[in-house]
Design an enzyme around this catalytic site. Structure first.
Site, mmCIF file in Angstrom:
data_model
loop_
_atom_site.group_PDB
_atom_site.id
_atom_site.type_symbol
_atom_site.label_atom_id
_atom_site.label_comp_id
_atom_site.label_asym_id
_atom_site.label_seq_id
_atom_site.Cartn_x
_atom_site.Cartn_y
_atom_site.Cartn_z
ATOM 1 N N GLU A 57 -13.757 4.148 4.592
ATOM 2 C CA GLU A 57 -12.849 5.284 4.744
ATOM 3 C C GLU A 57 -12.677 6.029 3.427
ATOM 4 O O GLU A 57 -12.705 5.431 2.361
ATOM 5 C CB GLU A 57 -11.479 4.795 5.220
ATOM 6 C CG GLU A 57 -11.471 4.486 6.706
ATOM 7 C CD GLU A 57 -10.121 3.982 7.203
ATOM 8 O OE1 GLU A 57 -9.880 4.088 8.409
ATOM 9 O OE2 GLU A 57 -9.317 3.473 6.404
ATOM 10 N N CYS A 60 -10.087 10.898 -2.258
ATOM 11 C CA CYS A 60 -9.918 9.497 -2.654
ATOM 12 C C CYS A 60 -11.123 8.748 -2.086
ATOM 13 O O CYS A 60 -11.238 8.595 -0.868
ATOM 14 C CB CYS A 60 -8.600 8.998 -2.050
ATOM 15 S SG CYS A 60 -8.294 7.255 -2.279
ATOM 16 N N CYS A 71 -13.325 -5.367 -0.233
ATOM 17 C CA CYS A 71 -13.038 -5.692 -1.630
ATOM 18 C C CYS A 71 -12.934 -7.201 -1.752
ATOM 19 O O CYS A 71 -12.384 -7.869 -0.870
ATOM 20 C CB CYS A 71 -11.727 -5.043 -2.074
ATOM 21 S SG CYS A 71 -11.387 -5.282 -3.829
ATOM 22 N N CYS A 95 -6.102 -8.978 -3.363
ATOM 23 C CA CYS A 95 -4.680 -8.724 -3.695
ATOM 24 C C CYS A 95 -3.874 -8.846 -2.403
ATOM 25 O O CYS A 95 -4.260 -8.271 -1.378
ATOM 26 C CB CYS A 95 -4.519 -7.329 -4.294
ATOM 27 S SG CYS A 95 -5.557 -7.087 -5.742
ATOM 28 N N CYS A 102 -2.495 -5.714 -0.315
ATOM 29 C CA CYS A 102 -3.436 -4.619 -0.032
ATOM 30 C C CYS A 102 -4.232 -4.903 1.231
ATOM 31 O O CYS A 102 -4.827 -5.970 1.377
ATOM 32 C CB CYS A 102 -4.383 -4.461 -1.220
ATOM 33 S SG CYS A 102 -5.734 -3.295 -0.926
ATOM 34 N N SER A 107 -9.543 3.925 -10.805
ATOM 35 C CA SER A 107 -8.461 2.947 -10.795
ATOM 36 C C SER A 107 -9.060 1.542 -10.709
ATOM 37 O O SER A 107 -9.936 1.280 -9.889
ATOM 38 C CB SER A 107 -7.558 3.211 -9.583
ATOM 39 O OG SER A 107 -6.570 2.215 -9.485
ATOM 40 N N SER A 142 -4.083 -0.812 -12.000
ATOM 41 C CA SER A 142 -3.127 -1.329 -11.013
ATOM 42 C C SER A 142 -2.464 -2.556 -11.614
ATOM 43 O O SER A 142 -3.070 -3.623 -11.679
ATOM 44 C CB SER A 142 -3.861 -1.714 -9.725
ATOM 45 O OG SER A 142 -4.365 -0.567 -9.102
ATOM 46 N N HIS A 175 1.312 -3.642 -11.236
ATOM 47 C CA HIS A 175 2.149 -4.190 -10.158
ATOM 48 C C HIS A 175 3.045 -5.379 -10.494
ATOM 49 O O HIS A 175 3.866 -5.781 -9.667
ATOM 50 C CB HIS A 175 1.319 -4.523 -8.918
ATOM 51 C CG HIS A 175 0.430 -3.405 -8.450
ATOM 52 N ND1 HIS A 175 0.798 -2.081 -8.514
ATOM 53 C CD2 HIS A 175 -0.820 -3.413 -7.919
ATOM 54 C CE1 HIS A 175 -0.194 -1.337 -8.050
ATOM 55 N NE2 HIS A 175 -1.175 -2.108 -7.688
ATOM 56 N N ASN A 208 3.567 0.610 0.544
ATOM 57 C CA ASN A 208 3.305 0.968 1.924
ATOM 58 C C ASN A 208 3.155 -0.324 2.690
ATOM 59 O O ASN A 208 2.226 -1.084 2.429
ATOM 60 C CB ASN A 208 1.950 1.689 1.969
ATOM 61 C CG ASN A 208 2.060 3.059 2.545
ATOM 62 O OD1 ASN A 208 2.776 3.284 3.512
ATOM 63 N ND2 ASN A 208 1.331 3.972 1.949
ATOM 64 N N CYS A 220 -3.966 5.187 0.356
ATOM 65 C CA CYS A 220 -5.187 4.733 -0.303
ATOM 66 C C CYS A 220 -5.282 3.217 -0.322
ATOM 67 O O CYS A 220 -6.359 2.666 -0.302
ATOM 68 C CB CYS A 220 -5.249 5.242 -1.750
ATOM 69 S SG CYS A 220 -5.682 6.973 -1.852
HETATM 70 N N1 SAH Z 1 -9.352 -1.595 -6.531
HETATM 71 C C1 SAH Z 1 -8.817 -0.569 -7.326
HETATM 72 C C2 SAH Z 1 -8.844 0.777 -6.653
HETATM 73 C C3 SAH Z 1 -8.460 0.857 -5.186
HETATM 74 S S1 SAH Z 1 -6.800 0.449 -4.706
HETATM 75 C C4 SAH Z 1 -7.412 -0.914 -7.757
HETATM 76 O O1 SAH Z 1 -6.856 -1.868 -7.243
HETATM 77 O O2 SAH Z 1 -6.900 -0.237 -8.636
HETATM 78 C C5 SAH Z 1 -5.917 1.939 -4.918
HETATM 79 C C6 SAH Z 1 -4.437 1.751 -5.231
HETATM 80 O O3 SAH Z 1 -3.655 1.500 -4.038
HETATM 81 C C7 SAH Z 1 -4.174 0.597 -6.173
HETATM 82 O O4 SAH Z 1 -3.265 0.933 -7.170
HETATM 83 C C8 SAH Z 1 -3.593 -0.421 -5.224
HETATM 84 O O5 SAH Z 1 -2.869 -1.369 -5.927
HETATM 85 C C9 SAH Z 1 -2.756 0.450 -4.303
HETATM 86 N N2 SAH Z 1 -2.315 -0.240 -3.095
HETATM 87 C C10 SAH Z 1 -2.853 -1.318 -2.523
HETATM 88 N N3 SAH Z 1 -2.125 -1.701 -1.439
HETATM 89 C C11 SAH Z 1 -1.108 -0.823 -1.350
HETATM 90 C C12 SAH Z 1 -0.021 -0.687 -0.456
HETATM 91 N N4 SAH Z 1 0.143 -1.509 0.556
HETATM 92 N N5 SAH Z 1 0.866 0.320 -0.669
HETATM 93 C C13 SAH Z 1 0.687 1.179 -1.684
HETATM 94 N N6 SAH Z 1 -0.330 1.111 -2.552
HETATM 95 C C14 SAH Z 1 -1.216 0.112 -2.399
HETATM 96 FE FE1 SF4 Z 2 -9.208 -4.559 -4.051
HETATM 97 FE FE2 SF4 Z 2 -7.697 -2.745 -5.334
HETATM 98 FE FE3 SF4 Z 2 -6.978 -3.677 -2.913
HETATM 99 FE FE4 SF4 Z 2 -6.834 -5.284 -5.025
HETATM 100 S S1 SF4 Z 2 -5.658 -3.391 -4.693
HETATM 101 S S2 SF4 Z 2 -7.693 -5.827 -3.024
HETATM 102 S S3 SF4 Z 2 -8.601 -4.628 -6.189
HETATM 103 S S4 SF4 Z 2 -8.797 -2.469 -3.365
#
Ligand code: SAH
Ligand code: SF4
Length: 330
Positions: free
Chosen positions: A79, A93, A100, A104, A107, A182, A205, A207, A281, A322
Site C-alpha cells: 500500500e 507515503c 516488515c 514493533c 504497528c 523514516s 521513530s 516512541h 492510531n 502510514c
Molecule cells: N519502518 C520505518 C518507516 C515506516 S513506519 C519506521 O518505523 O520509521 C512509519 C511511521 O508510522 C513510524 O513512525 C511508525 O512508528 C508509525 N506508526 C506505526 N504504527 C502506528 C500507529 N498504530 N499509529 C500511528 N503511527 C504509527
Molecule cells: Fe516496521 Fe516501522 Fe512498523 Fe516498526 S514501525 S514494524 S519498523 S514499519
C-alpha cells in the site's frame, strides 16, 4: 514495471530515444504508448506489445487521504498513501518493503511479518501511480516520505536508487530536500546516509525515551539501544548540519507520562533535533493518549525548549494511517 526490460527493448534505438521514453512515461505521465506522440508509430506498436504501462492497482479513498493497493507480478501486495495538504503540497507515503521484519508491537505492518524487499522500480511505480492520478487534477507529486510499509534502511540500495530516479529532471524532478526517510533506528543506515552526504530529511521513530520501554515496543532496540541511537543521530547532524525529526507516538499510559516527557526532553538537547508527536492510531493493542495528556506532554517539551510539533513533520501532515498499512494480509 521493470525499467531494465524497457532499456533492453530500446537498446537498438538511437540513444536519445530512451530519454524521450522516460520523459513520456515519468514526466508527461502517458497511460498508453499510443499517447507518446514523439515516438515513431512502429516503436509505439512495439512497446505496446512488449512493455505494459498498466499498474495493477486499486484506489481506496478515505477523505483527504487516498490509498493505493498495488499488486506486483508475483502477487505481492503493498500500500501507498497520498496526503493532500490544503496548500498544494501532495505527499506520497511510499512502502520500501512488502511487510516488515521489525515487529514493533504497536504497528499493523509489523504484525503481518516480512515478505520481501521492493525493487527501486517498485518504489518508483508507487509514485507514478499517484502522479498519474494527480495529473487529472492538474497537480503534481511534491514530496515523498518513506513511511509506508517496511524499514527503508534494511533496503538501503533500492531506496537510494529510487530517490536518485525521483530526483531526475527528466522524470519527477523531486528534490532531495522534499524527500524524507523514516527509520526505526537502524544505526548502519544512519551512518551510511551521513557518508552519502545527501540533502534528504531523516526521521527517527523513537516512541520511548528509555531502553526498558523501547525494548518492549520495538524489538530492534535490543540491537540498537537508545543511547547508541542518539549518539549516531548526533554524529549525523554534526556531519550534515541537517535537522532530524524524532517521531514519538503517544500511547495511553504507556509512554505519555510527565516523567517520560522530561526524559525525552533530556535526549533532545541538540538544537537540530525536533520532535513530532503523533497520536497513536489504534491497531487494537493499545489506546491512544487522551487530549489532556498530549497537551501536557507537549508543554513539558516546549518548556525545555525542544522544537516540538503535533502531527506535523517537515511541514507535512504525516497521517498516522502510514503506520497501519497491512496490504499483504488482505
Ligand atoms: N519502518 C520505518 C518507516 C515506516 S513506519 C519506521 O518505523 O520509521 C512509519 C511511521 O508510522 C513510524 O513512525 C511508525 O512508528 C508509525 N506508526 C506505526 N504504527 C502506528 C500507529 N498504530 N499509529 C500511528 N503511527 C504509527
Ligand atoms: Fe516496521 Fe516501522 Fe512498523 Fe516498526 S514501525 S514494524 S519498523 S514499519
Amino acid at each position: 514495471m521493470n525499467l531494465n526490460k524497457l532499456e533492453q527493448i530500446l537498446a537498438e534505438e538511437p540513444k536519445y530515444r530512451l530519454k524521450q521514453v522516460y520523459e513520456d512515461v515519468f514526466h508527461n505521465l502517458i497511460g498508453s504508448w499510443q499517447d507518446a506522440s514523439d515516438l515513431p508509430l512502429i516503436l509505439r506498436d512495439k512497446l505496446d506489445q512488449e512493455f505494459s504501462l498498466k499498474i495493477d492497482s486499486q484506489l481506496i479513498s478515505e477523505g483527504k487521504t487516498k490509498k493505493a493497493l498495488i499488486t506486483f507480478p508475483d502477487n505481492i501486495k503493498i500500500e501507498s498513501v497520498l496526503l493532500s495538504h490544503g496548500d498544494g503540497r501532495q505527499t506520497v507515503c511510499v512502502s520500501s518493503q512488502a511487510g516488515c521484519s521489525m515487529g514493533c508491537n504497536f504497528c499493523a505492518t509489523g504484525q503481518v511479518g516480512f515478505k520481501r524487499n521492493l525493487t527501486a522500480d517498485e518504489i518508483i511505480e508507487q509514485v507514478l501511480f499517484f502522479a498519474r492520478f494527480l495529473k487529472k487534477e492538474n497537480q503534481r507529486v511534491s514530496n515523498i516520505v518513506f513511511m509506508g510499509m517496511g524499514e527503508p534502511f534494511l533496503n538501503y540500495d533500492n531506496v537510494l536508487a529510487a530517490v536518485n530516479f525521483l530526483n531526475r529532471k527528466d522524470t519527477f524532478n523531486i528534490g532531495a530536500r522534499k524527500i524524507s526517510i523514516s527509520t526505526c533506528g537502524i544505526i548502519p543506515g544512519i551512518k551510511k546516509l551521513s557518508a552519502d552526504k545527501r540533502q534528504l530529511n531523516l526521521a527517527i521513530s523513537l516512541h520511548a525515551p528509555d531502553d526498558s520501554l523501547r525494548d518492549k515496543l520495538m524489538p530492534i532496540n535490543k540491537k540498537y539501544p537508545v543511547g547508541n541511537l542518539i549518539a549516531a543521530v548526533n554524529d549525523y547532524v554534526n556531519r550534515t548540519s541537517r535537522k532530524v525529526m524524532f517521531e514519538y507516538l503517544l500511547i495511553d499510559q504507556i509512554n505519555d507520562s510527565a516523567e517520560q516527557a522530561e526524559e525525552l526532553a533530556k535526549l533532545m538537547e541538540h538544537r537540530l533535533f525536533m520532535v513530532n508527536l503523533i497520536p497513536y492510531n489504534s491497531t487494537g493493542k493499545y489506546k491512544p493518549s487522551n487530549p489532556e495528556a498530549i497537551k501536557k506532554f507537549k508543554i513539558i517539551l516546549e518548556q525545555s525548549e525542544v522544537n516540538v510539533t503535533l502531527r506535523y513533520g517537515f511541514g507535512h501532515n504525516i497521517n498516522a494511517a502510514c503506520g497501519q498499512l497491512t496490504a499483504i494480509s488482505r
